[in-house]
Design an enzyme around this catalytic site. Structure first.
Site, PDB file in Angstrom:
ATOM      1  N   HIS A 280       0.782  -1.296  -0.089  1.00  0.00           N
ATOM      2  CA  HIS A 280      -0.093   0.066  -0.009  1.00  0.00           C
ATOM      3  C   HIS A 280       0.704   1.203   0.065  1.00  0.00           C
ATOM      4  O   HIS A 280       0.408   2.419  -0.316  1.00  0.00           O
ATOM      5  CB  HIS A 280      -1.079  -0.150   1.145  1.00  0.00           C
ATOM      6  CG  HIS A 280      -0.279   0.127   2.521  1.00  0.00           C
ATOM      7  ND1 HIS A 280       0.218  -0.879   3.297  1.00  0.00           N
ATOM      8  CD2 HIS A 280       0.140   1.207   3.259  1.00  0.00           C
ATOM      9  CE1 HIS A 280       0.769  -0.276   4.340  1.00  0.00           C
ATOM     10  NE2 HIS A 280       0.737   0.917   4.433  1.00  0.00           N
TER      11      HIS A 280
ATOM     12  N   HIS B 176       3.985   9.359  12.304  1.00  0.00           N
ATOM     13  CA  HIS B 176       3.123   8.428  12.624  1.00  0.00           C
ATOM     14  C   HIS B 176       3.749   7.057  13.508  1.00  0.00           C
ATOM     15  O   HIS B 176       4.938   6.726  13.336  1.00  0.00           O
ATOM     16  CB  HIS B 176       2.155   7.943  11.447  1.00  0.00           C
ATOM     17  CG  HIS B 176       2.960   7.061  10.615  1.00  0.00           C
ATOM     18  ND1 HIS B 176       3.952   7.731   9.565  1.00  0.00           N
ATOM     19  CD2 HIS B 176       2.857   5.914   9.925  1.00  0.00           C
ATOM     20  CE1 HIS B 176       4.456   6.895   8.738  1.00  0.00           C
ATOM     21  NE2 HIS B 176       3.899   5.626   9.105  1.00  0.00           N
TER      22      HIS B 176
END
Length: 271
Positions: free
Chosen positions: A119, A184
């Site tokens: 992804h 993140h």
């Protein structure tokens, strides 16, 4: 050479409804703008500085840089993110030139004819609307397994790739895309948070053309902010490829509740 950068977090396709309508609209508009810029530039081959998530790199073998030199790049199935496993054509001739040119410039990248795209690459390509027949040369930068390539080395890599492409006699119209980041956490407690102050500081450094500052964050600091933050290496490589040009901020969302991430996108217009 047109250069773009975008986040690639999968929540935007897995659970688009979790974000506010305004954040969804801004993100979609950003992808449309970047995708249109790539289309308008008539790009034949897109070099993608990207990360991956233990699909190709493994603890037993984690080179700093891996160039995909295959005829075609298969997609790793990730139905949980509602992503179609769309394979992408490669550009072996130019990819081999890049590998050989990097060797000549003191880099020692690995190369593979069987890279699989997860992804980190498939999501932005799909969201950007990149044509299925557009060639892609993935350049995976290790952001997983320490020791990681220094940020300054990633910037130099981007500059070297741009120089090699600029000297190529193949006649390709080449663009560069960076994916990943910014702050993140992946696979650890705290995945619901990011660090908007860090994101703003990093983006401001790129927009100001202060690449020395963008490359000055210690790995220990990035670890504290979040393990996924190491993906800024891809953005630094893109900035290196853009040389002295400065980017335009396309999307800047400090934090999108529901997606648990900031949304950031930059565009360096073609010179």
């Amino acid at each position: 050479m047109l250069v773009a950068a975008t986040v690639h977090f999968p929540y935007m396709t897995a659970w688009p409804e979790r974000a506010s309508a305004g954040h969804r609209a801004a993100t979609e508009a950003g992808f449309r703008r970047l995708g249109q810029a790539i289309a308008d530039a008539g790009i034949d081959t897109l070099v993608v500085f990207t990360s991956e998530h233990i699909v190709n790199l493994q603890p037993r073998m984690a080179p700093p840089f891996v160039v995909g030199v295959g005829e075609r790049h298969a997609a790793f199935p990730e139905p949980q993110f509602k992503l179609a496993p769309q394979a992408r054509p490669g550009d072996p001739a130019l990819a081999q030139e890049i590998v050989s040119g990097l060797y000549a410039r003191g880099f020692d990248p690995a190369h593979s004819i069987e890279l699989r795209l997860d992804h980190g690459t498939t999501l932005p390509l799909a969201q950007l609307g990149i044509a299925p027949d557009a060639a892609v040369i993935p350049v995976i930068i290790n952001s997983l397994f320490a020791p990681l390539p220094p940020l300054a080395r990633c910037r130099a890599l981007g500059g070297a790739v741009a120089d090699i492409v600029g000297r190529s006699a193949l006649g390709r119209r080449v663009g560069v895309l960076a994916t990943g980041g910014l702050s993140h956490i992946v696979g650890a407690p705290g995945m619901e948070r990011n660090d908007p102050d860090f994101d703003a500081d990093f983006v401001q450094a790129l927009v100001a053309g202060e690449l020395e500052r963008a490359c000055a964050y210690p790995d220990a600091m990035l670890d504290r902010i979040g393990n996924g933050t190491h993906e800024i290496r891809n953005w630094v490589a893109a900035a290196g490829a853009a040389q002295a040009r400065r980017p335009t901020v396309v999307t800047s969302i400090a934090y999108a509740p529901g997606w648990d991430s900031g949304v950031h996108q930059l565009l360096w217009e073609a010179a």
